[in-house]
Design an enzyme around this catalytic site. Sequence first.
Site, PDB file in Angstrom:
ATOM      1  N   ALA A  74      34.702  48.144 138.957  1.00 29.16           N
ATOM      2  CA  ALA A  74      33.815  47.526 138.315  1.00 29.16           C
ATOM      3  C   ALA A  74      33.214  47.190 136.314  1.00 29.16           C
ATOM      4  O   ALA A  74      32.532  46.241 136.464  1.00 29.16           O
ATOM      5  CB  ALA A  74      32.239  46.667 139.940  1.00 29.16           C
ATOM      6  N   LEU A 121      26.484  49.931 143.933  1.00 35.19           N
ATOM      7  CA  LEU A 121      27.937  51.203 143.115  1.00 35.19           C
ATOM      8  C   LEU A 121      26.409  51.173 141.637  1.00 35.19           C
ATOM      9  O   LEU A 121      25.679  50.214 141.013  1.00 35.19           O
ATOM     10  CB  LEU A 121      29.095  50.455 142.417  1.00 35.19           C
ATOM     11  CG  LEU A 121      28.756  49.229 141.934  1.00 35.19           C
ATOM     12  CD1 LEU A 121      29.095  49.821 140.410  1.00 35.19           C
ATOM     13  CD2 LEU A 121      29.751  48.663 142.444  1.00 35.19           C
ATOM     14  N   TYR A 172      16.013  51.193 141.354  1.00 35.29           N
ATOM     15  CA  TYR A 172      15.249  52.263 141.649  1.00 35.29           C
ATOM     16  C   TYR A 172      13.771  52.322 140.389  1.00 35.29           C
ATOM     17  O   TYR A 172      14.082  51.764 139.830  1.00 35.29           O
ATOM     18  CB  TYR A 172      16.443  54.032 141.393  1.00 35.29           C
ATOM     19  CG  TYR A 172      15.407  55.334 141.296  1.00 35.29           C
ATOM     20  CD1 TYR A 172      14.742  55.436 142.983  1.00 35.29           C
ATOM     21  CD2 TYR A 172      15.364  56.021 141.093  1.00 35.29           C
ATOM     22  CE1 TYR A 172      14.346  56.161 143.214  1.00 35.29           C
ATOM     23  CE2 TYR A 172      14.667  57.774 141.214  1.00 35.29           C
ATOM     24  CZ  TYR A 172      14.021  57.331 142.147  1.00 35.29           C
ATOM     25  OH  TYR A 172      13.817  58.864 142.362  1.00 35.29           O
ATOM     26  N   TYR A 182      16.502  61.681 135.949  1.00 34.70           N
ATOM     27  CA  TYR A 182      17.202  60.163 136.269  1.00 34.70           C
ATOM     28  C   TYR A 182      17.434  60.013 135.593  1.00 34.70           C
ATOM     29  O   TYR A 182      16.908  58.776 134.804  1.00 34.70           O
ATOM     30  CB  TYR A 182      16.054  59.483 137.355  1.00 34.70           C
ATOM     31  CG  TYR A 182      17.056  58.352 137.799  1.00 34.70           C
ATOM     32  CD1 TYR A 182      18.015  58.501 138.542  1.00 34.70           C
ATOM     33  CD2 TYR A 182      17.515  56.751 136.898  1.00 34.70           C
ATOM     34  CE1 TYR A 182      18.500  57.527 139.685  1.00 34.70           C
ATOM     35  CE2 TYR A 182      18.030  55.992 137.712  1.00 34.70           C
ATOM     36  CZ  TYR A 182      18.377  55.687 138.961  1.00 34.70           C
ATOM     37  OH  TYR A 182      19.354  55.247 139.838  1.00 34.70           O
ATOM     38  N   LYS A 190      18.717  50.337 135.210  1.00 34.33           N
ATOM     39  CA  LYS A 190      18.198  49.637 136.751  1.00 34.33           C
ATOM     40  C   LYS A 190      16.829  48.538 135.982  1.00 34.33           C
ATOM     41  O   LYS A 190      16.976  48.066 136.702  1.00 34.33           O
ATOM     42  CB  LYS A 190      17.897  50.585 137.545  1.00 34.33           C
ATOM     43  CG  LYS A 190      18.492  51.661 137.947  1.00 34.33           C
ATOM     44  CD  LYS A 190      19.455  50.805 139.200  1.00 34.33           C
ATOM     45  CE  LYS A 190      19.699  51.499 140.346  1.00 34.33           C
ATOM     46  NZ  LYS A 190      20.695  50.805 140.647  1.00 34.33           N
ATOM     47  N   LEU A 220      17.836  58.752 149.256  1.00 38.74           N
ATOM     48  CA  LEU A 220      19.056  58.770 150.193  1.00 38.74           C
ATOM     49  C   LEU A 220      19.571  60.063 149.586  1.00 38.74           C
ATOM     50  O   LEU A 220      19.863  59.832 148.921  1.00 38.74           O
ATOM     51  CB  LEU A 220      19.111  57.928 150.670  1.00 38.74           C
ATOM     52  CG  LEU A 220      20.684  57.728 151.354  1.00 38.74           C
ATOM     53  CD1 LEU A 220      19.619  57.940 153.493  1.00 38.74           C
ATOM     54  CD2 LEU A 220      21.355  56.514 151.557  1.00 38.74           C
ATOM     55  N   SER A 222      22.747  60.531 149.976  1.00 41.43           N
ATOM     56  CA  SER A 222      24.040  59.757 149.160  1.00 41.43           C
ATOM     57  C   SER A 222      24.963  60.586 148.113  1.00 41.43           C
ATOM     58  O   SER A 222      24.414  61.626 147.886  1.00 41.43           O
ATOM     59  CB  SER A 222      24.585  58.427 148.918  1.00 41.43           C
ATOM     60  OG  SER A 222      23.307  58.725 147.427  1.00 41.43           O
ATOM     61  N   ALA A 224      26.619  59.766 145.771  1.00 34.93           N
ATOM     62  CA  ALA A 224      25.658  59.404 144.036  1.00 34.93           C
ATOM     63  C   ALA A 224      24.236  60.162 144.143  1.00 34.93           C
ATOM     64  O   ALA A 224      24.619  61.260 143.059  1.00 34.93           O
ATOM     65  CB  ALA A 224      25.666  58.379 143.900  1.00 34.93           C
TER      66      ALA A 224
HETATM   67  P1  NAI Z   1      27.150  56.217 146.885  1.00 28.97           P
HETATM   68  O1  NAI Z   1      27.685  57.206 146.870  1.00 28.97           O
HETATM   69  O2  NAI Z   1      27.335  55.575 148.357  1.00 28.97           O
HETATM   70  O3  NAI Z   1      27.401  54.083 146.312  1.00 28.97           O
HETATM   71  C1  NAI Z   1      27.764  54.385 145.034  1.00 28.97           C
HETATM   72  C2  NAI Z   1      29.189  53.691 144.869  1.00 28.97           C
HETATM   73  O4  NAI Z   1      29.657  53.716 143.488  1.00 28.97           O
HETATM   74  C3  NAI Z   1      29.920  54.785 145.287  1.00 28.97           C
HETATM   75  O5  NAI Z   1      31.207  54.244 146.213  1.00 28.97           O
HETATM   76  C4  NAI Z   1      30.521  55.134 144.402  1.00 28.97           C
HETATM   77  O6  NAI Z   1      32.128  55.163 144.383  1.00 28.97           O
HETATM   78  C5  NAI Z   1      31.005  53.517 143.120  1.00 28.97           C
HETATM   79  N1  NAI Z   1      31.897  53.314 142.093  1.00 28.97           N
HETATM   80  C6  NAI Z   1      30.750  54.071 141.331  1.00 28.97           C
HETATM   81  N2  NAI Z   1      31.455  53.609 140.289  1.00 28.97           N
HETATM   82  C7  NAI Z   1      31.982  52.332 140.251  1.00 28.97           C
HETATM   83  C8  NAI Z   1      32.800  51.741 139.743  1.00 28.97           C
HETATM   84  N3  NAI Z   1      32.749  51.640 138.370  1.00 28.97           N
HETATM   85  N4  NAI Z   1      33.289  49.992 140.091  1.00 28.97           N
HETATM   86  C9  NAI Z   1      32.925  50.856 141.783  1.00 28.97           C
HETATM   87  N5  NAI Z   1      32.447  51.110 142.213  1.00 28.97           N
HETATM   88  C10 NAI Z   1      32.260  52.591 141.144  1.00 28.97           C
HETATM   89  O7  NAI Z   1      24.817  56.371 146.702  1.00 28.97           O
HETATM   90  P2  NAI Z   1      24.146  55.294 146.807  1.00 28.97           P
HETATM   91  O8  NAI Z   1      22.981  56.230 146.017  1.00 28.97           O
HETATM   92  O9  NAI Z   1      24.362  54.763 148.350  1.00 28.97           O
HETATM   93  O10 NAI Z   1      24.372  53.950 145.756  1.00 28.97           O
HETATM   94  C11 NAI Z   1      24.359  53.099 145.972  1.00 28.97           C
HETATM   95  C12 NAI Z   1      23.312  52.234 145.323  1.00 28.97           C
HETATM   96  O11 NAI Z   1      21.911  52.603 145.935  1.00 28.97           O
HETATM   97  C13 NAI Z   1      22.917  52.887 143.920  1.00 28.97           C
HETATM   98  O12 NAI Z   1      22.852  51.278 143.243  1.00 28.97           O
HETATM   99  C14 NAI Z   1      22.225  53.324 143.781  1.00 28.97           C
HETATM  100  O13 NAI Z   1      21.950  53.605 142.388  1.00 28.97           O
HETATM  101  C15 NAI Z   1      21.298  53.332 144.481  1.00 28.97           C
HETATM  102  N6  NAI Z   1      19.657  53.449 144.916  1.00 28.97           N
HETATM  103  C16 NAI Z   1      20.153  54.771 145.273  1.00 28.97           C
HETATM  104  C17 NAI Z   1      19.353  55.682 145.842  1.00 28.97           C
HETATM  105  C18 NAI Z   1      19.109  57.157 146.525  1.00 28.97           C
HETATM  106  O14 NAI Z   1      18.355  57.948 145.880  1.00 28.97           O
HETATM  107  N7  NAI Z   1      20.792  57.412 146.652  1.00 28.97           N
HETATM  108  C19 NAI Z   1      17.885  55.454 145.835  1.00 28.97           C
HETATM  109  C20 NAI Z   1      17.656  53.674 144.566  1.00 28.97           C
HETATM  110  C21 NAI Z   1      18.873  53.325 144.837  1.00 28.97           C
END
Ligand code: NAI
Length: 286
Positions: A74, A121, A172, A182, A190, A220, A222, A224
């Site tokens: 992306a 993502l 977030y 962060y 964000k 969470l 995850s 990331a």
């Molecule tokens: P995740 O690791 O499951 O998801 C992040 C995804 O982004 C991964 O699958 C990664 O491969 C993908 N990614 C990274 N760069 C990319 C690119 N250039 N093109 C396509 N895909 C790309 O982790 P998570 O935490 O579930 O993240 C999902 C969303 O949730 C993110 O926006 C994150 O900031 C947000 N979020 C997460 C929190 C947490 O505590 N885990 C809290 C609040 C928001």
Amino acid sequence: RGKRAFIAGVADDNGYGWAIAKSLAAAGAEILVGTWVPALNIFETSLRRGKFDESRVLPDGSLMEITKVYPLDAVFDNLEDVPEEIKANKRYAGSSKWTVQEVAESVKEDFGSIDILVHSLANGPEVTKPLLETSRKGYLAAVSASSFSYISLLKNFIPIMNPGGSSISLTYIASERIIPGYGGGMSSAKAALESDTRVLAFEAGRKRKIRVNTISAGPLRSRAAKAIGFIDMMIDYSLENAPLQKELSAEEVGNTAAFLASPLASAITGAVIYVDNGLNTMGVGV
Ligand code: NAI
């Protein structure tokens, strides 16, 4: 007809993207996902080998089906954006049509239209650095991968989104409150994402009656989040200080996404919806 969803940012079964896919599937949607090119091979192999089967189980006992997995990066809008070194990289050379525009074209060819677009993502190469120590390159990379990627996705998918469609991203609280750790411009990214949610809600609403919302999710564990390095501390902090003292499950975020994508949320657009056990409302920890 059931709805069709494209979820960008699913590469394993631990993140919010996966949970959102499950909640949408449980509500009857057809699931397409966009997986980051470097993570594609292992994700598809794991799916095929049944490694995610336990986490594919839906409330009615059936397994979530992912109709198609699209390679996606992306940070590139179209082929002209892709530098030679990436084209030559063997992980990238192994797949094709992974720029945002090409993915939208492929989805159109394969399925004609979608109803739900999810952006789950983010990437900030310097996330562990304080803002004062972040380079221009790192900051811009964070905004490119985590904020502009959403504008680009929405722009390219709007033409194939059915009127009444819904679009959701994940944000977030570090956008509006100080969360030391962060870094790397991720807090800025964000903040941009949340502001863009309002402007995009206006533009997509007027243009195609599409709703645009973002979920401000609590912590969470995850993939990331583990890379940022302070996730366990944030989970403990929430357990101690939030109005609801329980660990947040990804499913709770998934269910909110399913609600936002449904007609039950037909008047909600441009909103930041907190799904964080109420932590954002606290002024002091007690
Ligand atoms: P995740 O690791 O499951 O998801 C992040 C995804 O982004 C991964 O699958 C990664 O491969 C993908 N990614 C990274 N760069 C990319 C690119 N250039 N093109 C396509 N895909 C790309 O982790 P998570 O935490 O579930 O993240 C999902 C969303 O949730 C993110 O926006 C994150 O900031 C947000 N979020 C997460 C929190 C947490 O505590 N885990 C809290 C609040 C928001």
